[in-house]
Design an enzyme around this catalytic site. Sequence first.
Site, mmCIF file in Angstrom:
data_model
loop_
_atom_site.group_PDB
_atom_site.id
_atom_site.type_symbol
_atom_site.label_atom_id
_atom_site.label_comp_id
_atom_site.label_asym_id
_atom_site.label_seq_id
_atom_site.Cartn_x
_atom_site.Cartn_y
_atom_site.Cartn_z
ATOM 1 N N ASP A 59 9.690 5.177 15.316
ATOM 2 C CA ASP A 59 9.641 6.709 15.460
ATOM 3 C C ASP A 59 10.047 7.524 16.731
ATOM 4 O O ASP A 59 9.769 7.357 17.795
ATOM 5 C CB ASP A 59 8.019 7.184 14.998
ATOM 6 C CG ASP A 59 8.034 8.711 14.907
ATOM 7 O OD1 ASP A 59 9.063 9.424 14.750
ATOM 8 O OD2 ASP A 59 6.750 9.060 14.961
ATOM 9 N N LEU B 39 1.229 3.381 8.591
ATOM 10 C CA LEU B 39 1.841 3.795 7.463
ATOM 11 C C LEU B 39 2.843 4.854 7.984
ATOM 12 O O LEU B 39 2.673 5.616 8.990
ATOM 13 C CB LEU B 39 0.842 4.744 6.462
ATOM 14 C CG LEU B 39 -0.144 3.600 5.666
ATOM 15 C CD1 LEU B 39 -1.391 3.555 6.232
ATOM 16 C CD2 LEU B 39 -0.284 4.352 4.548
ATOM 17 N N ASP C 208 10.679 11.514 17.972
ATOM 18 C CA ASP C 208 10.237 12.961 17.579
ATOM 19 C C ASP C 208 10.676 13.627 18.858
ATOM 20 O O ASP C 208 10.393 13.365 20.131
ATOM 21 C CB ASP C 208 8.689 12.887 17.637
ATOM 22 C CG ASP C 208 8.128 14.407 16.992
ATOM 23 O OD1 ASP C 208 8.507 15.282 17.465
ATOM 24 O OD2 ASP C 208 7.189 14.151 16.193
ATOM 25 N N GLY D 113 13.034 15.130 8.400
ATOM 26 C CA GLY D 113 12.773 16.136 7.463
ATOM 27 C C GLY D 113 12.672 17.573 8.442
ATOM 28 O O GLY D 113 12.822 18.797 8.036
ATOM 29 N N CYS E 271 19.707 20.262 21.046
ATOM 30 C CA CYS E 271 18.382 19.038 21.160
ATOM 31 C C CYS E 271 18.670 17.806 20.131
ATOM 32 O O CYS E 271 18.044 17.014 20.474
ATOM 33 C CB CYS E 271 17.443 19.815 21.272
ATOM 34 S SG CYS E 271 16.840 20.693 19.946
ATOM 35 N N GLU F 162 0.681 -1.283 -0.049
ATOM 36 C CA GLU F 162 -0.341 0.032 -0.075
ATOM 37 C C GLU F 162 0.910 1.152 0.064
ATOM 38 O O GLU F 162 1.824 1.311 0.706
ATOM 39 C CB GLU F 162 -1.004 0.138 1.307
ATOM 40 C CG GLU F 162 -1.739 1.234 1.133
ATOM 41 C CD GLU F 162 -2.488 1.539 2.521
ATOM 42 O OE1 GLU F 162 -3.376 2.675 2.785
ATOM 43 O OE2 GLU F 162 -2.177 0.720 3.430
#
Length: 514
Positions: free
Chosen positions: A202, A412, A204, A254, A224, A136
């Site tokens: 992930d 996803l 963040d 990004g 940081c 997908e």
Amino acid sequence: MPHSISPAASPAADSFLPDAPFDPLLEDKEPQKGSEDGTITAADEEIQIGGTIKPEDLFFTDDEDDEEFPMSSAPSGEGKVEGSSPPTVSVPLAPVAKYTDPEVMLAFYQRLFPFRPLFQWLNHSMKPSNDFAHREFAFTLANEAYLRYLSFPTSDLLRKDVLRLNPARFEIGPVYSTNPRDRKTLRKASTFRPVAKELVFDIDLTDYDDIRTCCDKANICHKCWNFVTMAVKVVDAALREDFGFEHIMWVYSGRRGAHAWISDKKAREMDDNKRRALAGYLEVIKGGSQSGKKVNVKRPLHPHLVRSLDILKDHFQKDVLEDQDPWATQEKTEHLLQLLPDKPLNDALRKKWDSAPGRSSSSKWADIDTLAKAGVSRTLDSKALLEAKKDIILEYTYPRLDVEVSKKLIHLLKSPFVIHPKTGRVCVPIDTKRLDKFDPLSVPTVTELLGEIDEWDAAKRKDEEMDSDVKKMQDYEKTSLRPYVEYFKSYVADLLRDERGVKRERDDGNAMEF
């Protein structure tokens, strides 16, 4: 998590298969006309991909001369895309083009995006297979329409549709039991299910807002970013040493984070239960910014945590105590004292720090041992103090993962090499051998890359006029994107080499099993 004291298990609420995960771009938006969950699917839009597949579309080598990476500037033209055919001319840019402009994105996809290596990475073979054809893809268009359940038999057909629809970005989902485009034609919906996907993680920096003092929210700086560097080191070591994974690619998001893609066959085939178990194994920091003690681990420490502390101890001194000065305010100082186990020691430390406003966090950390050795507390348990200090180091340095991303096959994740819509930077892979030197603020933007092509072409035009034998270069080779594409190609080549071996012999099973 085997090394954590976990709260009571929550009910299993994640056994269902949601049609689409939450997407921040769609928050507070009216649902688009289409599927029942508000997303627009390939069938809803009557998107036609490819048509009849020719034999030459199915077999190719890297040496073929195709248009994935144009080799020189084409004549100027309108850059209009009709149907599913890619543009055959270069896209003229305004003198001061923005990276969000459609013509900028189209030029990037046409000239710089590595479609063929991406195909080989997701297909695990040079020859097209269901690993790619049943995969997908989801496109986010410039108008924020979100198209799910797209699929493509070959890299060329993916490229053609990206050029046709010109998405702001696209995401990669799982491999399904059948072609995602055919899911509504099945007699039984239950036969359409995810069967494989890379294990992903992930990181963040917004999850570090309660301990980073230099920036907050979406803002980042070199200071940081060190939190991401620490997290990559710890997670990468655990994945390789504890689970035996080899094909791990870290990708800059990004803007303010990084994603890990683990492509080993045994990782791709893990079901949701195994993914949850592995995510739990790596989860140590628990609780929000307003909670108290966030680290509650069993003693003696699990070998993974012993190794992690060894990796993190130097970062704690330099990157946390010196660069972040996390206990500069009274509120933050009180939080530190709450993490220490002895009240008389805490009282002595509080008195010392109240009498010396502005005392640095490095000095406060040293004061803990100094006052403890001075005998300010008769009830002090030195072992408990040492354990508390290790927990503090973990709280301020250990990876803060968004574990929900890792738990389900259906999730996803943004594709490598797409453009971040807020910064214009390319989501490039990170070479972990040079991790400490990676600078997120120097990652090229899409407009910079297109400008570099123009500058290179202008400088070399005279050379080509003088020497007709001058070697033609692919456009990415003319830009600062080159080392990232070449690293990606090398990573994919290693994966394909091992995949050929996996097909011939079974995994030896030496790595940790669940």
